[in-house]
Design a protein around this motif. Structure first.
Motif, mmCIF file in Angstrom:
data_model
loop_
_atom_site.group_PDB
_atom_site.id
_atom_site.type_symbol
_atom_site.label_atom_id
_atom_site.label_comp_id
_atom_site.label_asym_id
_atom_site.label_seq_id
_atom_site.Cartn_x
_atom_site.Cartn_y
_atom_site.Cartn_z
ATOM 1 N N ASP A 53 -0.137 -23.304 -18.681
ATOM 2 C CA ASP A 53 -0.649 -22.014 -18.178
ATOM 3 C C ASP A 53 -0.203 -20.885 -19.109
ATOM 4 O O ASP A 53 -1.002 -20.026 -19.489
ATOM 5 N N TYR A 54 1.093 -20.899 -19.460
ATOM 6 C CA TYR A 54 1.608 -19.864 -20.361
ATOM 7 C C TYR A 54 0.911 -19.950 -21.719
ATOM 8 O O TYR A 54 0.466 -18.940 -22.263
ATOM 9 N N LEU A 55 0.817 -21.156 -22.255
ATOM 10 C CA LEU A 55 0.209 -21.338 -23.575
ATOM 11 C C LEU A 55 -1.239 -20.858 -23.576
ATOM 12 O O LEU A 55 -1.682 -20.205 -24.522
ATOM 13 N N SER A 56 -1.973 -21.156 -22.514
ATOM 14 C CA SER A 56 -3.373 -20.714 -22.414
ATOM 15 C C SER A 56 -3.476 -19.202 -22.477
ATOM 16 O O SER A 56 -4.356 -18.653 -23.143
ATOM 17 N N CYS A 57 -2.569 -18.534 -21.788
ATOM 18 C CA CYS A 57 -2.549 -17.073 -21.808
ATOM 19 C C CYS A 57 -2.150 -16.569 -23.196
ATOM 20 O O CYS A 57 -2.816 -15.700 -23.764
ATOM 21 N N TYR A 58 -1.086 -17.130 -23.764
ATOM 22 C CA TYR A 58 -0.588 -16.667 -25.064
ATOM 23 C C TYR A 58 -1.632 -16.843 -26.162
ATOM 24 O O TYR A 58 -1.755 -16.002 -27.046
ATOM 25 N N MET A 59 -2.395 -17.919 -26.090
ATOM 26 C CA MET A 59 -3.390 -18.190 -27.129
ATOM 27 C C MET A 59 -4.498 -17.135 -27.169
ATOM 28 O O MET A 59 -5.158 -16.982 -28.184
ATOM 29 N N LYS A 60 -4.691 -16.410 -26.080
ATOM 30 C CA LYS A 60 -5.756 -15.393 -26.040
ATOM 31 C C LYS A 60 -5.402 -14.180 -26.895
ATOM 32 O O LYS A 60 -6.210 -13.741 -27.703
ATOM 33 N N GLU A 61 -4.210 -13.590 -26.675
ATOM 34 C CA GLU A 61 -3.875 -12.352 -27.370
ATOM 35 C C GLU A 61 -2.452 -12.300 -27.901
ATOM 36 O O GLU A 61 -2.041 -11.307 -28.476
ATOM 37 N N GLY A 62 -1.669 -13.340 -27.672
ATOM 38 C CA GLY A 62 -0.302 -13.371 -28.175
ATOM 39 C C GLY A 62 0.640 -12.403 -27.492
ATOM 40 O O GLY A 62 1.588 -11.928 -28.095
ATOM 41 N N LYS A 63 0.383 -12.112 -26.204
ATOM 42 C CA LYS A 63 1.213 -11.159 -25.466
ATOM 43 C C LYS A 63 2.191 -11.906 -24.567
ATOM 44 O O LYS A 63 1.888 -12.221 -23.412
ATOM 45 N N SER A 64 3.375 -12.167 -25.094
ATOM 46 C CA SER A 64 4.376 -12.973 -24.392
ATOM 47 C C SER A 64 4.761 -12.389 -23.039
ATOM 48 O O SER A 64 4.734 -13.096 -22.026
ATOM 49 N N SER A 65 5.151 -11.129 -23.016
ATOM 50 C CA SER A 65 5.642 -10.520 -21.770
ATOM 51 C C SER A 65 4.615 -10.590 -20.653
ATOM 52 O O SER A 65 4.930 -10.990 -19.529
ATOM 53 N N GLU A 66 3.374 -10.208 -20.984
ATOM 54 C CA GLU A 66 2.317 -10.238 -19.976
ATOM 55 C C GLU A 66 2.056 -11.667 -19.498
ATOM 56 O O GLU A 66 1.847 -11.907 -18.314
ATOM 57 N N CYS A 67 2.098 -12.619 -20.409
ATOM 58 C CA CYS A 67 1.835 -14.018 -20.050
ATOM 59 C C CYS A 67 2.959 -14.599 -19.200
ATOM 60 O O CYS A 67 2.703 -15.374 -18.277
ATOM 61 N N LEU A 68 4.197 -14.226 -19.498
ATOM 62 C CA LEU A 68 5.317 -14.699 -18.682
ATOM 63 C C LEU A 68 5.158 -14.221 -17.242
ATOM 64 O O LEU A 68 5.395 -14.976 -16.297
ATOM 65 N N THR A 69 4.723 -12.971 -17.074
ATOM 66 C CA THR A 69 4.524 -12.411 -15.738
ATOM 67 C C THR A 69 3.333 -13.043 -15.038
ATOM 68 O O THR A 69 3.437 -13.500 -13.903
ATOM 69 N N SER A 70 2.192 -13.099 -15.724
ATOM 70 C CA SER A 70 0.962 -13.588 -15.075
ATOM 71 C C SER A 70 1.015 -15.076 -14.726
ATOM 72 O O SER A 70 0.307 -15.525 -13.834
ATOM 73 N N THR A 71 1.860 -15.837 -15.408
ATOM 74 C CA THR A 71 1.945 -17.272 -15.122
ATOM 75 C C THR A 71 3.174 -17.614 -14.270
ATOM 76 O O THR A 71 3.463 -18.784 -14.039
ATOM 77 N N ASN A 72 3.887 -16.580 -13.808
ATOM 78 C CA ASN A 72 5.043 -16.757 -12.920
ATOM 79 C C ASN A 72 6.127 -17.661 -13.510
ATOM 80 O O ASN A 72 6.718 -18.489 -12.813
#
Length: 198
Positions: free
Chosen positions: A124-143
């Motif tokens: 889930d985190y990797l899928s989010c990170y691969m979109k825009e490379g925004k670690s902080s936002e991805c950590l939050t959105s993927t809990n």
């Protein structure tokens, strides 16, 4: 003093700094010709096959390969048991390094810690990170549990130990480029043999 071999035409008009042995031209061409493409029949069989992609977090080609893995897992969830992502890098003076600098090295470590300690959040985190490379936002959105993650990243007996295991495998297999695919922890496979990163 150094000695150099040079050649001159019989009329003295042309000086050659080196010579090429005609017999060796064919040998060099044969040595540099591309290896034949693999087929499914060339891949060693295994009761529990594993295809591993060695990448670095911010490599555009590595990201393409990770997207292919994610798409495959999205279409057939059980494939996550057969697809592995490992990371390239090194540890120097108790600090992780990567080919594209410190930001990438830290992201590699973050993703390694997630893969090892929060497996259910990794893709889930990797899928989010691969979109825009925004670690902080991805950590939050993927809990992601950031307390566990930060502890792993900060603890060399956890994060760096996990990273060193990836790097040791890559070194053993002679892997230096992102992405590199390895089947069953032994056989290097070119993605271009099977259609590329599509």
């Amino acid at each position: 003093p150094r000695t150099y071999s040079s050649y001159i035409s019989k009329d003295g008009a042309i000086l050659f700094q080196s010579g090429i042995e005609i017999a060796k031209i064919g040998v060099a061409a044969a040595a540099s010709s591309p290896a034949p493409k693999l087929t499914c029949a060339d891949i060693s069989k295994n009761d529990k096959p594993d295809l591993t992609a060695f990448v670095v977090a911010d490599c555009p080609f590595g990201l393409q390969m990770q997207r292919v893995f994610k798409k495959a897992i999205s279409e057939e969830i059980n494939l996550k048991n057969y697809l592995t992502v490992r990371y390239l890098g090194a540890i120097t003076d108790a600090k992780i390094t990567s080919m594209h600098g410190d930001k990438e090295a830290q992201e590699n470590l973050r993703q390694i810690c997630l893969r090892e300690e929060q497996k259910d959040k990794y893709w889930d985190y990797l899928s989010c990170y691969m979109k825009e490379g925004k670690s902080s936002e991805c950590l939050t959105s993927t809990n992601v549990n950031t307390i566990i993650l930060n502890a792993c990243v900060a603890d060399s007996n956890r994060g760096l130990k996990f990273a060193q295991a990836d790097f040791a495998i890559a070194d053993k297999l002679g892997i230096g480029g992102s992405p590199t695919l390895i089947m069953n922890n032994s056989q290097k496979v070119s993605e271009f043999d099977f259609g590329g990163r599509t």
